[in-house]
Write a protein that holds these residues in place. Structure first.
Motif, PDB file in Angstrom:
ATOM      1  N   PRO A   1      10.314  -9.275  -8.875  1.00  0.00           N
ATOM      2  CA  PRO A   1       9.079  -8.589  -8.445  1.00  0.00           C
ATOM      3  C   PRO A   1       8.058  -8.751  -9.569  1.00  0.00           C
ATOM      4  CG  PRO A   1      11.002  -7.130  -8.320  1.00  0.00           C
ATOM      5  CD  PRO A   1      11.424  -8.345  -9.098  1.00  0.00           C
ATOM      6  N   TYR A   2       6.949  -9.392  -9.253  1.00  0.00           N
ATOM      7  CA  TYR A   2       6.052  -9.844 -10.309  1.00  0.00           C
ATOM      8  C   TYR A   2       5.062  -8.745 -10.678  1.00  0.00           C
ATOM      9  CZ  TYR A   2       3.433 -13.401 -12.900  1.00  0.00           C
ATOM     10  OH  TYR A   2       2.826 -14.126 -13.874  1.00  0.00           O
ATOM     11  N   ALA A   3       5.172  -8.286 -11.927  1.00  0.00           N
ATOM     12  CA  ALA A   3       4.410  -7.116 -12.381  1.00  0.00           C
ATOM     13  C   ALA A   3       2.903  -7.214 -12.136  1.00  0.00           C
ATOM     14  CB  ALA A   3       4.716  -6.836 -13.842  1.00  0.00           C
ATOM     15  N   PRO A   4       2.238  -8.337 -12.465  1.00  0.00           N
ATOM     16  CA  PRO A   4       0.782  -8.367 -12.265  1.00  0.00           C
ATOM     17  C   PRO A   4       0.384  -8.124 -10.807  1.00  0.00           C
ATOM     18  CG  PRO A   4       1.483 -10.208 -13.638  1.00  0.00           C
ATOM     19  CD  PRO A   4       2.731  -9.547 -13.131  1.00  0.00           C
TER      20      PRO A   4
ATOM     21  N   PRO B   1       0.821  -1.225   0.000  1.00  0.00           N
ATOM     22  CA  PRO B   1       0.000   0.000   0.000  1.00  0.00           C
ATOM     23  C   PRO B   1       0.855   1.276   0.000  1.00  0.00           C
ATOM     24  CG  PRO B   1      -0.835  -1.568   1.603  1.00  0.00           C
ATOM     25  CD  PRO B   1       0.474  -2.105   1.122  1.00  0.00           C
ATOM     26  N   LEU B   2       1.963   1.248   0.733  1.00  0.00           N
ATOM     27  CA  LEU B   2       2.853   2.416   0.757  1.00  0.00           C
ATOM     28  C   LEU B   2       3.487   2.625  -0.618  1.00  0.00           C
ATOM     29  CD1 LEU B   2       4.473   4.568   2.488  1.00  0.00           C
ATOM     30  CD2 LEU B   2       6.307   2.879   2.478  1.00  0.00           C
ATOM     31  N   LEU B   3       3.953   1.544  -1.230  1.00  0.00           N
ATOM     32  CA  LEU B   3       4.594   1.664  -2.540  1.00  0.00           C
ATOM     33  C   LEU B   3       3.601   2.158  -3.580  1.00  0.00           C
ATOM     34  CD1 LEU B   3       6.895  -1.490  -2.664  1.00  0.00           C
ATOM     35  CD2 LEU B   3       7.365   0.800  -1.793  1.00  0.00           C
ATOM     36  N   ALA B   4       2.335   1.710  -3.437  1.00  0.00           N
ATOM     37  CA  ALA B   4       1.310   2.181  -4.373  1.00  0.00           C
ATOM     38  C   ALA B   4       1.175   3.691  -4.267  1.00  0.00           C
ATOM     39  CB  ALA B   4      -0.019   1.499  -4.068  1.00  0.00           C
TER      40      ALA B   4
ATOM     41  N   GLY C   1      -1.901  -1.654  -7.115  1.00  0.00           N
ATOM     42  CA  GLY C   1      -2.004  -0.228  -7.411  1.00  0.00           C
ATOM     43  C   GLY C   1      -0.671   0.471  -7.571  1.00  0.00           C
ATOM     44  N   VAL C   2       0.401  -0.296  -7.711  1.00  0.00           N
ATOM     45  CA  VAL C   2       1.723   0.319  -7.864  1.00  0.00           C
ATOM     46  C   VAL C   2       1.889   0.804  -9.311  1.00  0.00           C
ATOM     47  CG1 VAL C   2       4.208  -0.092  -7.781  1.00  0.00           C
ATOM     48  CG2 VAL C   2       2.721  -1.137  -6.078  1.00  0.00           C
ATOM     49  N   ASN C   3       2.356   2.017  -9.460  1.00  0.00           N
ATOM     50  CA  ASN C   3       2.619   2.580 -10.777  1.00  0.00           C
ATOM     51  C   ASN C   3       3.994   2.109 -11.240  1.00  0.00           C
ATOM     52  OD1 ASN C   3       3.096   4.139 -13.011  1.00  0.00           O
ATOM     53  ND2 ASN C   3       3.245   6.071 -11.890  1.00  0.00           N
ATOM     54  N   LEU C   4       4.004   1.188 -12.193  1.00  0.00           N
ATOM     55  CA  LEU C   4       5.266   0.554 -12.593  1.00  0.00           C
ATOM     56  C   LEU C   4       6.233   1.522 -13.265  1.00  0.00           C
ATOM     57  CD1 LEU C   4       4.098  -2.928 -13.926  1.00  0.00           C
ATOM     58  CD2 LEU C   4       4.927  -2.314 -11.665  1.00  0.00           C
ATOM     59  N   ASP C   5       5.708   2.629 -13.788  1.00  0.00           N
ATOM     60  CA  ASP C   5       6.589   3.597 -14.445  1.00  0.00           C
ATOM     61  C   ASP C   5       7.669   4.125 -13.512  1.00  0.00           C
ATOM     62  OD1 ASP C   5       5.105   3.321 -16.654  1.00  0.00           O
ATOM     63  OD2 ASP C   5       4.020   5.221 -16.482  1.00  0.00           O
TER      64      ASP C   5
ATOM     65  N   THR D   1      -8.726 -10.305  -4.612  1.00  0.00           N
ATOM     66  CA  THR D   1      -9.945  -9.526  -4.758  1.00  0.00           C
ATOM     67  C   THR D   1      -9.681  -8.156  -5.382  1.00  0.00           C
ATOM     68  OG1 THR D   1      -9.602  -8.814  -2.492  1.00  0.00           O
ATOM     69  CG2 THR D   1     -11.179 -10.596  -2.841  1.00  0.00           C
ATOM     70  N   ALA D   2      -8.425  -7.866  -5.613  1.00  0.00           N
ATOM     71  CA  ALA D   2      -8.118  -6.543  -6.162  1.00  0.00           C
ATOM     72  C   ALA D   2      -8.758  -6.364  -7.532  1.00  0.00           C
ATOM     73  CB  ALA D   2      -6.615  -6.366  -6.259  1.00  0.00           C
ATOM     74  N   GLU D   3      -9.282  -5.176  -7.761  1.00  0.00           N
ATOM     75  CA  GLU D   3      -9.911  -4.888  -9.055  1.00  0.00           C
ATOM     76  C   GLU D   3      -8.822  -4.747 -10.117  1.00  0.00           C
ATOM     77  OE1 GLU D   3     -13.011  -4.350 -10.540  1.00  0.00           O
ATOM     78  OE2 GLU D   3     -13.479  -5.662  -8.840  1.00  0.00           O
ATOM     79  N   PRO D   4      -9.048  -5.368 -11.260  1.00  0.00           N
ATOM     80  CA  PRO D   4      -8.012  -5.296 -12.284  1.00  0.00           C
ATOM     81  C   PRO D   4      -7.717  -3.883 -12.750  1.00  0.00           C
ATOM     82  CG  PRO D   4      -9.996  -6.428 -13.092  1.00  0.00           C
ATOM     83  CD  PRO D   4     -10.185  -6.228 -11.626  1.00  0.00           C
ATOM     84  N   ASP D   5      -8.726  -3.049 -12.901  1.00  0.00           N
ATOM     85  CA  ASP D   5      -8.381  -1.720 -13.415  1.00  0.00           C
ATOM     86  C   ASP D   5      -8.276  -0.669 -12.318  1.00  0.00           C
ATOM     87  OD1 ASP D   5     -10.872  -2.460 -15.804  1.00  0.00           O
ATOM     88  OD2 ASP D   5     -11.175  -2.372 -13.642  1.00  0.00           O
ATOM     89  N   ALA D   6      -8.176  -1.124 -11.093  1.00  0.00           N
ATOM     90  CA  ALA D   6      -7.885  -0.161 -10.041  1.00  0.00           C
ATOM     91  C   ALA D   6      -6.444   0.304 -10.219  1.00  0.00           C
ATOM     92  CB  ALA D   6      -8.043  -0.818  -8.678  1.00  0.00           C
ATOM     93  N   GLY D   7      -6.179   1.522  -9.854  1.00  0.00           N
ATOM     94  CA  GLY D   7      -4.808   2.004  -9.936  1.00  0.00           C
ATOM     95  C   GLY D   7      -4.513   2.497 -11.345  1.00  0.00           C
ATOM     96  N   PRO D   8      -3.460   3.255 -11.490  1.00  0.00           N
ATOM     97  CA  PRO D   8      -3.160   3.923 -12.749  1.00  0.00           C
ATOM     98  C   PRO D   8      -2.305   3.049 -13.652  1.00  0.00           C
ATOM     99  CG  PRO D   8      -1.678   4.639 -11.025  1.00  0.00           C
ATOM    100  CD  PRO D   8      -2.464   3.495 -10.475  1.00  0.00           C
ATOM    101  N   ALA D   9      -2.625   1.769 -13.675  1.00  0.00           N
ATOM    102  CA  ALA D   9      -1.755   0.855 -14.394  1.00  0.00           C
ATOM    103  C   ALA D   9      -1.701   1.177 -15.874  1.00  0.00           C
ATOM    104  CB  ALA D   9      -2.272  -0.558 -14.205  1.00  0.00           C
ATOM    105  N   ARG D  10      -0.491   1.116 -16.406  1.00  0.00           N
ATOM    106  CA  ARG D  10      -0.351   1.231 -17.837  1.00  0.00           C
ATOM    107  C   ARG D  10       0.265  -0.056 -18.319  1.00  0.00           C
ATOM    108  NH1 ARG D  10       2.923   5.706 -20.281  1.00  0.00           N
ATOM    109  NH2 ARG D  10       2.925   6.991 -18.430  1.00  0.00           N
ATOM    110  N   LEU D  11      -0.351  -0.651 -19.278  1.00  0.00           N
ATOM    111  CA  LEU D  11       0.123  -1.962 -19.694  1.00  0.00           C
ATOM    112  C   LEU D  11       0.962  -1.833 -20.955  1.00  0.00           C
ATOM    113  CD1 LEU D  11      -3.127  -4.010 -19.169  1.00  0.00           C
ATOM    114  CD2 LEU D  11      -1.452  -3.239 -17.504  1.00  0.00           C
TER     115      LEU D  11
END
Lengths: 232, 479
Positions: free
Chosen positions: A92-95, A71-74, A101-105, A215-225
């Motif tokens: 560290p596994y991207a999915p 949660p902190l990293l997100a 909710g971590v922004n991989l950028d 249970t995390a929502e797939p499109d929660a968070g600012p993920a860019r694929l």
């Protein structure tokens, strides 16, 4: 009288009173919630403090060492600065990171070649001012180095997390906060071995479990694929 | 803006590098001296040498008896010219109009730079700071004309002022011996009892031209600004390439940093003036046997900052073990990029944290290019393919909506770990699953696996799969 000392003790015990230059108010201002009320209660200032080195001790991967931080990293990965992983033991596994909710950028993984390089890299990153968090995996017997890293974390206004084996818990450490993580069927138990502005605290159960990421929502968070190759 | 520009008085700054002939050859501060052309006497002495009791004009034998460790250099006009040109590049940080006055002078037009720097004092402060870092002794003065600045600087006035009137006032007191006049004319002036410029000014113009010739009158007019004095501006070369041959062999790689600093300062001025950032620098070391060592040093987003480049070079050189002494070094810049102003302002004294790309570049220089990588997600169901550490991200497909798989562990093992054949050990208890992942028929890495989340006896959760042959493998941990 007895009740007064009692409540004072309670306050000190909770770590809400900081008997130093910094007032408790100020401290809390510089803290970010861990996302787990049970864990916040263990941390002075009710959250992860800024510019601080935290030691997380555990015996094997899978002890909730990522769960307590995600949660902190997100939150931190929404900032401009890097979240740097230095020599993590596995990939560290991207999915999973995205799911939390971590922004991989803003995430970078660094692989160093030697112990010396690893320490150099940790120190450089902590003090650079370009990282919001630096995660490092350090073997035993690095007490002197830890002191330097704490100084670097303050200099660069960076949250540093050192992951070490639980057998290091008896060693002296300059890290202002040391937490011992132990797996538990319903999450992870965290004991504060050392914390600034409070006494060591007995273990508490933090409900970090695989179910959370399920249970995390797939499109929660600012993920860019990033799409690479073909898929069905 | 235009009105201001036309109204603005001209202002020049002259830098006289009085010890350049010696300093251009020195590798670090120390007791050193430059010999005269006949190689018999000291022509110049470094600061440390003067402190040790040496002085210009001293015979070699005397110098050695006073100070046996003195390092002596022969004149090397070519090297001095190279260094002066490097300084002219460096000066590009401060002025777009630089004039070479060989062998040891630089003239800078500064009137047009005052707004940019926020005044003459600011400009000078920054310049002085950087001159100190370069380690050159310098005499300096401003002037309302090029000639005034040059004469005042060479006279050692250390003057930084603005305004025609104030410069004229200072000039009045200038000894006539400081004017660059033929010796015969100097004698003539002295013979007439004329010592300072004000005395000459007191004479009528006719009298000056009839007694001393029109040339002197012309000279005075240029000095005072009554007559234009066009200057030939220094043109920086189209490519940046600096070669430095050492006067002695270098055996330790970190000793290269001092000459390197001077070159990188020149680079910073060069880039600043052309509004460029350097992305890759090629550092070539020439070894004694004629061989070369080449180091390519990159910066991810490009930088024009000499400190950043010096740090990167230092990181690289720390790892270099010299097999042979080094005779010369060359710095060449291969890849440029136009700079976006503001964010890379060299003169921003408030520069706080470094550029985030600087950090990554430093890590890469020391640890190797591939050591720093982002984590990205790829659209592939196979666990091994659905993450990637990539150095040069391929074009990201924005807003791509791929359903994010659920129940994935935070740690993925680099390769699946065999647990057992057919039977799971009793300390592992399956919790959820199976989730069948089968794809990859289109390439060589076909997989068909049933994934489970399982709990170990100690409470940890792992990510397991069973392959088509019935073998059990651990593939990740829920950290």
């Amino acid at each position: 009288m007895a009740t007064e000392t009692g409540s004072l003790h309670k306050l000190l015990h909770k770590g809400e009173v900081w008997r130093g230059r910094q007032a408790a108010e100020q401290l809390r201002h510089r803290c970010l919630s861990s996302g787990f009320p049970q864990l916040d209660a263990l941390l002075p200032g009710q959250g992860w403090q800024a510019s601080q080195l935290v030691e997380l001790l555990y015996s094997d991967e899978g002890s909730g060492e990522l769960g307590v931080l995600l949660p902190l990293l997100a939150e931190l990965s929404q900032q401009e600065r890097w979240v740097l992983w230095v020599d993590p033991p596995h990939i560290p596994y991207a999915p999973a990171l995205l799911g939390a909710g971590v922004n991989l950028d803003r995430v970078q993984v660094v692989r160093s070649n030697s112990r010396r390089d690893r320490l150099w890299c940790l120190e450089q990153s902590l003090k650079s001012g370009c990282c919001s968090a630096v995660l490092g995996w350090l073997p035993a017997g690095q007490e002197k180095a830890i002191r330097r890293l704490q100084v670097a974390a303050v200099e660069g206004d960076c949250r540093g997390f050192l992951f070490r084996h639980s057998r290091c818990q008896s060693q002296h450490s300059a890290a202002p906060c040391r937490l011992l993580l132990e797996p538990h069927p319903e999450g992870v138990t965290v004991s504060a071995l050392k914390r600034r502005g409070g006494w060591p605290l007995p273990p508490r159960l933090i409900p970090v479990s695989p179910v959370v990421s399920q249970t995390a929502e797939p499109d929660a968070g600012p993920a860019r694929l990033t799409l690479v190759g073909t898929s069905t | 803006m235009n009105r201001l520009a036309t109204e603005r008085e001209s202002l020049w700054l002259y830098l006289h590098f009085s010890q350049l002939a010696l300093e251009a050859q020195q590798l670090e501060a120390g007791i050193a001296g430059l010999l005269d052309t006949r190689g018999q006497k000291l022509e110049l002495c470094s600061y440390d040498a003067v402190q040790a009791g040496l002085e210009p004009g001293m015979a070699i034998a005397t110098a050695f008896s006073i100070c046996p460790e003195v390092e002596l250099f022969h004149p090397n006009p070519e090297r001095v010219q190279q260094q002066l040109e490097a300084l002219a590049l460096w000066a590009g940080s401060f002025s777009a109009q630089v004039v070479l006055y060989p062998p040891e002078g630089l003239l800078l037009e500064v009137a047009s730079m005052l707004d940019y720097f926020g005044g003459l004092n600011n400009l000078w402060q920054q310049m002085e700071q950087r001159l100190k870092r370069l380690g050159f002794q310098v005499r300096y003065a401003t002037g309302h004309t090029p000639l005034a600045a040059r004469l005042l600087a060479r006279a050692g006035r250390s003057l930084v002022i603005e305004g025609r009137a104030s410069h004229r006032q200072v000039l009045q007191m200038l000894p006539l011996s400081q004017l660059e006049l033929p010796a015969k004319q100097q004698d003539q002036l002295r013979g007439m009892g004329l010592l300072r410029l004000e005395q000459l000014h007191a004479l009528p113009r006719d009298a000056i031209s009839s007694r001393f010739g029109v040339k002197l009158l012309d000279y005075l007019d240029r000095l005072e600004g009554r007559r234009p004095d066009p200057q030939v501006l220094f043109e920086p070369p189209p490519i940046f390439q600096q070669f430095h041959e050492f006067s002695r062999e270098i055996e330790h790689s970190l000793a290269l940093l001092f000459p390197l600093r001077r070159i990188l300062e020149a680079l910073a001025g060069y880039l600043q003036r052309r509004e460029l950032l350097a992305q890759q620098l090629i550092l070539t070391l020439v070894e004694r046997d004629g061989g070369h060592q080449q180091h390519d040093i990159g910066h991810a987003s490009g930088s024009a900052d000499d400190e950043t480049w010096l740090e990167l070079c230092k990181l690289r050189l720390e790892q270099v073990k010299l097999q042979q002494p080094i005779l010369a070094l060359q710095v060449e810049v291969e890849r440029f990029k136009t700079s976006q102003q503001q964010s890379y302002d060299l003169f921003d004294s408030q520069r706080h944290a470094e550029d985030p790309m600087d950090l990554l570049s430093r890590l890469q220089v020391r640890l190797g290019e591939a050591a720093v990588q982002p984590v990205t997600l790829c659209a592939d169901h196979r666990p091994e393919q659905s993450w990637q550490l990539k150095q040069h991200p391929q074009k990201a497909v924005d807003n791509a909506t791929m359903p994010l798989p659920k129940g994935r562990p935070g740690w993925l093992l680099k390769s699946p770990q065999r647990i057992s054949q057919h039977q799971l050990p009793p300390h592992i208890e399956l919790k959820t699953g199976p989730e069948r992942i089968s794809s990859g028929w289109w390439d060589a890495q076909q997989v068909r696996r049933d994934y489970y989340i399982a709990r170990w006896a100690d409470g940890r959760h792992g990510w397991l799969f069973r392959d088509a042959q019935g073998g059990w493998y651990l593939h990740g941990w829920f950290g």
